[in-house]
Design an enzyme around this catalytic site. Structure first.
Site, PDB file in Angstrom:
ATOM      1  CE  LYS A  18      10.048  17.661 -19.059  1.00 35.71           C
ATOM      2  NZ  LYS A  18      10.227  19.079 -19.507  1.00 35.71           N
TER       3      LYS A  18
ATOM      4  CB  SER B 237      13.475  21.870 -19.881  1.00 38.53           C
ATOM      5  OG  SER B 237      13.935  22.087 -19.045  1.00 38.53           O
TER       6      SER B 237
ATOM      7  CB  SER C  36      14.051  18.781 -18.103  1.00 37.47           C
ATOM      8  OG  SER C  36      12.822  19.417 -18.539  1.00 37.47           O
TER       9      SER C  36
END
Length: 216
Positions: free
Chosen positions: A89, A188, A164
């Site tokens: 990420k 997320s 996210s």
């Protein structure tokens, strides 16, 4: 153009556990696994835009070291994710790999350290291949930013991959990699997993520690 997550190469069909087992038992080399991973990125990422930074030379050097370790180490002494490639990420600092948090402010930022979550994946045998997309500073449920644009849902390119951790979810659903890391304060991990038809898991607070320098 559409993608077909149900039609990857054979290596890209394997779970992380099975992929690591194949490397440990020398059924396949870490370099062969990495090549399949990179080929899958080339095949689907132009449409999906899940992977936003790649470090292929660095990853190949790591895969070569993994193969050397495989040759000289009993299979049961190798780490659990030995030779498994994955992107991280883009909010997780990864040493020597551009880490932007999806923000123009950090568009060229290359950290000199790994966040704890990345360090633990490395210790577990993972080969880091780059970063996957996020909304700016991971603030949002749609993975879109001014640096890299929008991540599309691999099942329907006109739909959102969520956020996210949308880049991670889209990469996994596209069979680019068998697992991914992320962070989750309000959905997320779970939101993009649901959008992309995969599983996302948020541990209870405190089970996975966070380093002072970044999120984990």
């Amino acid at each position: 153009m559409t993608t077909d997550p149900a039609d990857p190469t054979d290596l890209c069909r394997l779970s992380a556990r099975d992929l690591a087992a194949a490397v440990r038992t020398r059924t396949v080399s870490a370099r062969e696994v990495l090549d399949a991973h990179s080929a899958r990125i080339d095949a689907v990422n132009p449409a999906v835009n899940a992977v936003v930074t790649q470090v292929r030379e660095q990853a190949h050097e790591a895969a070569a070291r993994a193969d050397e370790l495989t040759a000289g180490t009993p299979a049961d002494e190798l780490p659990p994710l030995h030779g498994v490639p994955m992107t991280h990420k883009d909010t997780h600092a990864t040493a020597g790999i551009r880490t932007t948090s999806g923000s123009p402010v950090f568009a060229e930022h290359v950290p000199d350290h790994d966040d704890l979550i990345v360090a633990r994946f490395t210790a577990a045998g993972v080969i880091s291949t780059g970063q996957n997309n996020v909304p700016e500073f991971a603030a949002g449920s749609h993975s879109c930013n001014e640096v890299f644009g929008t991540t599309n849902n691999p099942w329907a390119l006109d739909r959102s991959a969520g956020g996210s951790s949308g880049g991670a979810a889209a990469a996994i659903a596209s069979r680019i990699q068998p697992l991914g890391d992320g962070s989750d304060m309000g959905g997320s991990l779970r939101n993009p997993a649901a959008f992309c038809n995969i599983a996302g898991f948020r541990p209870s607070a405190g089970v996975v520690p966070s380093s002072a320098s970044g999120s984990g």
